[in-house]
Design a protein around this motif. Sequence first.
Motif, mmCIF file in Angstrom:
data_model
loop_
_atom_site.group_PDB
_atom_site.id
_atom_site.type_symbol
_atom_site.label_atom_id
_atom_site.label_comp_id
_atom_site.label_asym_id
_atom_site.label_seq_id
_atom_site.Cartn_x
_atom_site.Cartn_y
_atom_site.Cartn_z
ATOM 1 N N ALA A 1 0.832 -1.211 0.000
ATOM 2 C CA ALA A 1 0.000 0.000 0.000
ATOM 3 C C ALA A 1 0.866 1.261 0.000
ATOM 4 C CB ALA A 1 -0.922 -0.004 1.211
ATOM 5 N N ILE A 2 1.943 1.248 0.769
ATOM 6 C CA ILE A 2 2.855 2.399 0.806
ATOM 7 C C ILE A 2 3.523 2.596 -0.548
ATOM 8 C CG2 ILE A 2 4.995 3.278 1.823
ATOM 9 C CD1 ILE A 2 4.155 1.790 4.420
ATOM 10 N N ALA A 3 3.907 1.496 -1.193
ATOM 11 C CA ALA A 3 4.541 1.589 -2.504
ATOM 12 C C ALA A 3 3.583 2.163 -3.551
ATOM 13 C CB ALA A 3 5.041 0.213 -2.947
ATOM 14 N N VAL A 4 2.297 1.816 -3.463
ATOM 15 C CA VAL A 4 1.302 2.395 -4.377
ATOM 16 C C VAL A 4 1.306 3.911 -4.254
ATOM 17 C CG1 VAL A 4 -1.166 2.629 -4.847
ATOM 18 C CG2 VAL A 4 -0.197 0.373 -4.447
ATOM 19 N N VAL A 5 1.365 4.412 -3.031
ATOM 20 C CA VAL A 5 1.370 5.859 -2.809
ATOM 21 C C VAL A 5 2.621 6.498 -3.408
ATOM 22 C CG1 VAL A 5 1.408 7.673 -1.048
ATOM 23 C CG2 VAL A 5 -0.039 5.669 -0.743
ATOM 24 N N GLN A 6 3.759 5.836 -3.295
ATOM 25 C CA GLN A 6 5.000 6.379 -3.843
ATOM 26 C C GLN A 6 4.896 6.606 -5.352
ATOM 27 O OE1 GLN A 6 8.002 3.587 -2.587
ATOM 28 N NE2 GLN A 6 8.279 4.581 -0.602
ATOM 29 N N TYR A 7 4.175 5.719 -6.034
ATOM 30 C CA TYR A 7 4.000 5.894 -7.481
ATOM 31 C C TYR A 7 2.859 6.854 -7.798
ATOM 32 C CZ TYR A 7 7.541 2.508 -8.698
ATOM 33 O OH TYR A 7 8.744 1.880 -8.856
ATOM 34 N N LEU A 8 1.842 6.882 -6.972
ATOM 35 C CA LEU A 8 0.778 7.864 -7.178
ATOM 36 C C LEU A 8 1.308 9.286 -7.048
ATOM 37 C CD1 LEU A 8 -2.280 6.307 -5.264
ATOM 38 C CD2 LEU A 8 -2.089 6.704 -7.731
ATOM 39 N N GLU A 9 2.307 9.467 -6.193
ATOM 40 C CA GLU A 9 2.894 10.799 -6.004
ATOM 41 C C GLU A 9 3.534 11.319 -7.283
ATOM 42 O OE1 GLU A 9 5.580 10.318 -2.772
ATOM 43 O OE2 GLU A 9 4.017 10.423 -1.229
ATOM 44 N N LYS A 10 3.990 10.405 -8.142
ATOM 45 C CA LYS A 10 4.574 10.823 -9.419
ATOM 46 C C LYS A 10 3.504 11.380 -10.351
ATOM 47 C CE LYS A 10 8.386 7.493 -9.174
ATOM 48 N NZ LYS A 10 9.436 8.518 -9.051
ATOM 49 N N PHE B 1 0.408 12.548 -9.047
ATOM 50 C CA PHE B 1 -0.252 13.628 -8.301
ATOM 51 C C PHE B 1 0.635 14.040 -7.128
ATOM 52 C CE2 PHE B 1 -3.403 10.511 -9.830
ATOM 53 C CZ PHE B 1 -4.066 11.277 -10.782
ATOM 54 N N PRO B 2 1.631 14.884 -7.382
ATOM 55 C CA PRO B 2 2.600 15.248 -6.333
ATOM 56 C C PRO B 2 1.966 15.816 -5.067
ATOM 57 C CG PRO B 2 3.334 16.017 -8.488
ATOM 58 C CD PRO B 2 1.931 15.526 -8.666
ATOM 59 N N SER B 3 0.802 16.414 -5.176
ATOM 60 C CA SER B 3 0.194 17.072 -4.018
ATOM 61 C C SER B 3 -0.225 16.087 -2.928
ATOM 62 C CB SER B 3 -1.018 17.892 -4.450
ATOM 63 O OG SER B 3 -1.993 17.069 -5.055
ATOM 64 N N ILE B 4 -0.356 14.787 -3.272
ATOM 65 C CA ILE B 4 -0.818 13.830 -2.266
ATOM 66 C C ILE B 4 0.294 13.413 -1.307
ATOM 67 C CG2 ILE B 4 -2.514 12.917 -3.890
ATOM 68 C CD1 ILE B 4 -0.810 10.355 -4.013
ATOM 69 N N SER B 5 1.528 13.841 -1.580
ATOM 70 C CA SER B 5 2.647 13.432 -0.734
ATOM 71 C C SER B 5 2.455 13.853 0.720
ATOM 72 C CB SER B 5 3.963 14.007 -1.270
ATOM 73 O OG SER B 5 3.900 15.420 -1.316
ATOM 74 N N ALA B 6 1.730 14.951 0.927
ATOM 75 C CA ALA B 6 1.491 15.428 2.292
ATOM 76 C C ALA B 6 0.493 14.535 3.037
ATOM 77 C CB ALA B 6 0.986 16.862 2.265
ATOM 78 N N TYR B 7 -0.204 13.674 2.305
ATOM 79 C CA TYR B 7 -1.221 12.821 2.918
ATOM 80 C C TYR B 7 -0.901 11.342 2.656
ATOM 81 C CZ TYR B 7 -3.479 17.368 2.411
ATOM 82 O OH TYR B 7 -3.751 18.714 2.429
ATOM 83 N N GLY B 8 0.388 11.009 2.626
ATOM 84 C CA GLY B 8 0.818 9.671 2.236
ATOM 85 C C GLY B 8 0.179 8.545 3.031
ATOM 86 N N LYS B 9 0.172 8.668 4.348
ATOM 87 C CA LYS B 9 -0.380 7.601 5.180
ATOM 88 C C LYS B 9 -1.875 7.429 4.948
ATOM 89 C CE LYS B 9 2.997 8.036 8.933
ATOM 90 N NZ LYS B 9 3.189 8.329 10.372
ATOM 91 N N LEU B 10 -2.575 8.529 4.816
ATOM 92 C CA LEU B 10 -4.015 8.460 4.585
ATOM 93 C C LEU B 10 -4.324 7.817 3.239
ATOM 94 C CD1 LEU B 10 -6.923 9.114 5.367
ATOM 95 C CD2 LEU B 10 -6.594 11.418 4.406
ATOM 96 N N PHE C 1 -3.759 4.135 3.339
ATOM 97 C CA PHE C 1 -4.881 3.505 4.046
ATOM 98 C C PHE C 1 -6.097 3.372 3.125
ATOM 99 C CE2 PHE C 1 -8.691 4.014 6.788
ATOM 100 C CZ PHE C 1 -8.582 2.828 7.502
ATOM 101 N N LEU C 2 -6.365 4.386 2.316
ATOM 102 C CA LEU C 2 -7.490 4.331 1.377
ATOM 103 C C LEU C 2 -7.258 3.277 0.296
ATOM 104 C CD1 LEU C 2 -8.269 8.144 0.939
ATOM 105 C CD2 LEU C 2 -9.598 6.447 2.225
ATOM 106 N N VAL C 3 -6.016 3.166 -0.179
ATOM 107 C CA VAL C 3 -5.674 2.133 -1.163
ATOM 108 C C VAL C 3 -5.928 0.752 -0.572
ATOM 109 C CG1 VAL C 3 -3.740 1.041 -2.373
ATOM 110 C CG2 VAL C 3 -4.008 3.532 -2.435
ATOM 111 N N LEU C 4 -5.484 0.554 0.660
ATOM 112 C CA LEU C 4 -5.712 -0.715 1.353
ATOM 113 C C LEU C 4 -7.207 -0.998 1.475
ATOM 114 C CD1 LEU C 4 -4.154 -2.979 2.963
ATOM 115 C CD2 LEU C 4 -4.674 -1.646 5.012
ATOM 116 N N THR C 5 -7.977 0.026 1.779
ATOM 117 C CA THR C 5 -9.425 -0.123 1.934
ATOM 118 C C THR C 5 -10.085 -0.552 0.627
ATOM 119 O OG1 THR C 5 -9.450 1.574 3.659
ATOM 120 C CG2 THR C 5 -11.544 1.063 2.601
#
Length: 437
Positions: free
Chosen positions: A101-110, A112-121, A124-128
């Motif tokens: 789930a964390i790795a998904v966020v790392q690629y989503l940041e590429k 949508f860079p603005s989501i980096s401030a909400y990485g943990k959230l 969690f949504l990806v996991l959900t």
Amino acid sequence: MEKKLNLFDLISIGVGCIVGSGVFALMGVGIAYTGRGIVLALFLAMALCVLQSIAFPLLTRIFEVDGGEYAINSLVMPKMCSGFAVGRDILFRAGSLAVTAIAVVQYLEKLFPSISAYGKLVAFLVLTLAFLCAVVGDKFAAGVQNIMCICMYLALGIFVVYGVMKMDTAAYSGDPMLPNGLKGLISAIALMSYTCNGFQYVINMGKSAANPRKNIPLAFCLSALVGAAIYALIGFAATHTHSYGEIAGMNLGGVAQMIMPNGLYMFFLIGGALFALCTSLLGAIVSGYRPLIASAKDGWLPGVLTKTTKKGAPYVLVLLYLLGAVPIFLGMDLGDVATICLFPGAITKVLANIYAMSVPTRFEKSWKKSGLKISVGLYRFVLVVSSVAAVVLGVFYFISNDLKVAMLTVTAGIFVYGFMVDRFGAIHIQVKEEYTE
């Protein structure tokens, strides 16, 4: 949930679990350890992972059980050792779900860079979302896996083609094959073995598979072969276009951006990286709940986890969901999570191999009915080789992890859990009744 999974479904789950969080999140770290030697590290890691788990496809030819690795371990090992396996399984599920789930966020940041401030959230949504997909049922999840796997194969194929086309011998001519020597190779093998374990998830599909005695061992082997081939091509393409200093520590998305046109790079991020990570996450969920249900039925976990909703979705998915969420909010390092989770697993596999030695004599009727065309001597020799591979990986995990005290503490905690629940709980191993001879 009653529809059976065919061989292609099982291979998609296996390959989807292999080519996921590890390769996209950890490949860059592996390259930092080994440079162009990453291909060698990947091959050795895959070979050791297959060898340490080789007992499972053999035992699934002999026993048709529902409960995956847990059921097999419980059948061949003493009761208390089954508790060790349950504790290790819980730890591994938590780590693998969180890392993905964390790795998904790392690629989503590429994207949508603005989501980096909400990485943990966002993690969690990806996991959900992945769990909501799994709740619909195994066949639905496998269909989603199939579609995403096809896109993933295409995206990774394009990455490899561009990596070969852009190969520049002058860029890396001054770099040694293994810039950090044997120590770097050992660290990379330990780390990349986390990316190679996905093929064994098919063992957990049990009676959800059509013709499980044949298809599960076959899917185990074919998933490992396909995964090894994909890894070798990716590792070569990623390390032969630029110098070690330019790509060390960089994930595949960064390398892809350097070698591919922007349009194809975007497709790689979505169809390759994100889809691969999602197949890994979904495959881990779909294959992960059966062992936990079986262990709950035997008394290792609360009995409520054996229940299902009216539509057949198991309650145990809630436990998996929480296990995956905890490391996300703790903000744990991906590499440390990987090796801490794998260390007690290596110990468990050695124990399982030791006790599985007596299967041909303890379960003589099942052995003869299985149609397994190997001698007892060869079977036991394979288990010895498997144990050696597990010991080697266990040593590598310990050497390469910076949190050795935490690793030993967690491992000790798993053994204490198994001992205490066995001592004071009401444990009843049901699968042993099915195969009493």
